[in-house]
Scaffold this motif. Sequence first.
Motif, PDB file in Angstrom:
ATOM      1  N   ALA A  99      -3.266   1.503  12.904  1.00 11.01           N
ATOM      2  CA  ALA A  99      -2.754   1.115  11.584  1.00 11.01           C
ATOM      3  C   ALA A  99      -3.339  -0.219  11.150  1.00 11.01           C
ATOM      4  O   ALA A  99      -3.673  -0.436   9.975  1.00 11.01           O
ATOM      5  CB  ALA A  99      -1.226   1.054  11.635  1.00 11.01           C
ATOM      6  N   LYS A 100      -3.454  -1.148  12.144  1.00  9.64           N
ATOM      7  CA  LYS A 100      -4.056  -2.447  11.819  1.00  9.64           C
ATOM      8  C   LYS A 100      -5.490  -2.293  11.347  1.00  9.64           C
ATOM      9  O   LYS A 100      -5.923  -2.903  10.366  1.00  9.64           O
ATOM     10  CB  LYS A 100      -3.982  -3.340  13.050  1.00  9.64           C
ATOM     11  N   THR A 101      -6.250  -1.424  12.053  1.00  8.20           N
ATOM     12  CA  THR A 101      -7.656  -1.184  11.671  1.00  8.20           C
ATOM     13  C   THR A 101      -7.747  -0.562  10.271  1.00  8.20           C
ATOM     14  O   THR A 101      -8.593  -0.927   9.450  1.00  8.20           O
ATOM     15  CB  THR A 101      -8.329  -0.271  12.708  1.00  8.20           C
ATOM     16  N   ILE A 102      -6.818   0.386  10.026  1.00 11.16           N
ATOM     17  CA  ILE A 102      -6.822   1.046   8.705  1.00 11.16           C
ATOM     18  C   ILE A 102      -6.509   0.034   7.605  1.00 11.16           C
ATOM     19  O   ILE A 102      -7.123   0.024   6.538  1.00 11.16           O
ATOM     20  CB  ILE A 102      -5.830   2.212   8.692  1.00 11.16           C
ATOM     21  N   ARG A 103      -5.519  -0.823   7.868  1.00  9.68           N
ATOM     22  CA  ARG A 103      -5.157  -1.835   6.881  1.00  9.68           C
ATOM     23  C   ARG A 103      -6.309  -2.794   6.612  1.00  9.68           C
ATOM     24  O   ARG A 103      -6.577  -3.167   5.478  1.00  9.68           O
ATOM     25  CB  ARG A 103      -3.937  -2.615   7.380  1.00  9.68           C
ATOM     26  N   GLU A 104      -6.972  -3.231   7.686  1.00  8.90           N
ATOM     27  CA  GLU A 104      -8.130  -4.115   7.498  1.00  8.90           C
ATOM     28  C   GLU A 104      -9.234  -3.426   6.698  1.00  8.90           C
ATOM     29  O   GLU A 104      -9.858  -4.024   5.814  1.00  8.90           O
ATOM     30  CB  GLU A 104      -8.650  -4.571   8.861  1.00  8.90           C
ATOM     31  N   GLY A 105      -9.484  -2.136   7.009  1.00 13.26           N
ATOM     32  CA  GLY A 105     -10.496  -1.383   6.245  1.00 13.26           C
ATOM     33  C   GLY A 105     -10.108  -1.221   4.783  1.00 13.26           C
ATOM     34  O   GLY A 105     -10.940  -1.318   3.870  1.00 13.26           O
ATOM     35  N   GLN A 106      -8.781  -0.985   4.582  1.00 12.97           N
ATOM     36  CA  GLN A 106      -8.307  -0.829   3.196  1.00 12.97           C
ATOM     37  C   GLN A 106      -8.479  -2.127   2.414  1.00 12.97           C
ATOM     38  O   GLN A 106      -8.891  -2.132   1.261  1.00 12.97           O
ATOM     39  CB  GLN A 106      -6.835  -0.396   3.216  1.00 12.97           C
ATOM     40  N   GLN A 107      -8.186  -3.278   3.059  1.00 10.86           N
ATOM     41  CA  GLN A 107      -8.353  -4.563   2.403  1.00 10.86           C
ATOM     42  C   GLN A 107      -9.819  -4.824   2.079  1.00 10.86           C
ATOM     43  O   GLN A 107     -10.157  -5.334   1.000  1.00 10.86           O
ATOM     44  CB  GLN A 107      -7.798  -5.676   3.316  1.00 10.86           C
ATOM     45  N   ALA A 108     -10.682  -4.461   3.032  1.00 18.22           N
ATOM     46  CA  ALA A 108     -12.122  -4.639   2.789  1.00 18.22           C
ATOM     47  C   ALA A 108     -12.598  -3.774   1.623  1.00 18.22           C
ATOM     48  O   ALA A 108     -13.422  -4.190   0.797  1.00 18.22           O
ATOM     49  CB  ALA A 108     -12.906  -4.310   4.067  1.00 18.22           C
ATOM     50  N   LEU A 109     -12.040  -2.537   1.574  1.00 20.78           N
ATOM     51  CA  LEU A 109     -12.402  -1.653   0.472  1.00 20.78           C
ATOM     52  C   LEU A 109     -11.922  -2.213  -0.864  1.00 20.78           C
ATOM     53  O   LEU A 109     -12.630  -2.136  -1.881  1.00 20.78           O
ATOM     54  CB  LEU A 109     -11.804  -0.263   0.700  1.00 20.78           C
TER      55      LEU A 109
END
Length: 615
Positions: A99-109
């Motif tokens: 979930a942390k990785t997904i959140r970081e990817g979402q923020q980057a997107l």
Amino acid sequence: MKNLSIKLHLWIAFVVMAMIPVVFISIFQIRQIYEIIVMFLLILLLGYIHAMRINSTIRILVEYIQKVIGEGYAAQPVNFPKFAPSEFQFMAKNFFDMAKTIREGQQALLELNTELEQRVEERTKSLLRINRELAILNQLITPITPYPGGAKVIGRCLRQFFEVSGVKVKMYLTKPVFSLLGPYEDVPGNDDYDHDAVRENAHRYYVKPIRSGKTTFGHFVVSNSPLTEADRRFLEMLSHSAGIIFQNEILSRTLQQNHAVVKAVLESMYDAITIIDNKREVVYVNGRMAEMLGTSREKLRGLSEDLLFDAVSGILLNADKEFIKQIRQEYGAYKLKIRLANNQERFKVLSAFPVTDDKNNTIGKGYLWRDITKEQEVDRLKSDLISLVSHEFKTPITSIKGSVETLLRHDTHWDEEFKRELLTGIHEDIERIKELVNDWLDLSRIDAKAIGLKREPLRPSIVVDSAIRKLPKHFGNGVIIESTVNENLPLIFGDRVRLEQVVANLLTNAIRYNDRTPHIKITADIDEKYVHIAVEDNGIGISAEHLDKVFDRFYCVDAGWVRRTGGTGLGLAICKGIIEAHGGSIRAESIEGNGSVFTVSIPRYKYVGDKYEKI
């Protein structure tokens, strides 16, 4: 959780079903059945306890997953009970990391999307400016000559550029361009361009010359405005386009002026002109050509050469098809005789010539129809004049020669009366020769517009009466002259001798050209500007075809009749010259066989103060 409970009940049912055969087999073994039941219950209890443990752990895991989904990787790690399986702890940790990785990817997107939106916005603004600049430059592609003019169009482009970029650009034209293209609003000439100020403050100005080739037409000047690279590129393109526009406009105006001059020359020519292109079609005819063929220029333009010469053949006299074919195939000059729509016969010289461009390439063929009717008539009249003058001079000279030879004879004695008679005849013949010479001299003075007039206030009646008295005595035999010109008519201002000469000439012609007893009536009339003196006779008259030519020099209505009556055909031409020198006019009306009326119009004069003035 519902799925897990269902699976547990199914598992228990399966176990029970599996035990049924055993029960039936050991139906008689009660003890064994009791043991089995106890064991079954024990197993069932242990399965229930284990199911409840797993179910509780799964519920905690599900709640944690929902919390992670809601709060993201900011959520605290879950604390499982001690009895919870370690696998669930491992699963929760991995899910948290995922979930942390997904959140970081979402923020980057999201950050990348914001950056892309900014780039798209900047690119859109850039494309919008380029599009507006292209729209501005597109105005220079369409033809702009002659209206509204290149300077106005470029000035409009600069105003539109200011709306796009905020950069104010001034255009200065050089003096030759400014004077040739004419003054324009908001477009100063080179005289308004301060070269010294620009040179002294070069760091404050951006100057772009407007050139085409090596010719400079003006400058674009920007002061106190920062320019971007896009601004400079646009001004560079605009300066190049403006130079081409000014060059084309100057060339176009020059060509238009030259074309207008050539067209004016061709239209003002007395000769008919036709231009044929290489497609053998008519591309130009002047008004004389259309008039000659009795049609309009619009109908002749675009006509094929064959149809043009078919129309020409319809007015030609004594010309066959081979002759027409020769004219069309060869260059040169050809003499033709044509009949116009009003049945007048005219002589023409048709000149065929090649039409070439600046590189001497043949682009068509031209036909020039020069009217030589006057020359033909003059040549004919000159031939008649030679015989007439020869006759007019030969007769008195022969008479003089004979009389002088008679008087000079030594073998005969002549009495005084006979001598006087011969001398009188010699004097009359000399006077006749003098009249002929004076006619020639008068004609020369009229041609040179050097005829001398000694003007004075005159009464028309005095001029008429004096002209009647000066007629030769032999003209008075049987001639009836009635004059109703009274003394109450307004005064005229002219040369008495010359005006008497005109009236005397009209009376002489009225007597000469008459097969009956001459009966001449002289009348006078007036209007607001002229005194009209009319001489009416009952002579042979003049046919309609000769009436408009009687005032031409050397012209005689009938050479045979003139030889019988005498005359050179100069009298009426001299009369016309004298009257026109007075500012008047002379006209003739006649019916063949019924006599003629010649009317002389002389300007009236009135007495103002102590002098006469023309009305």
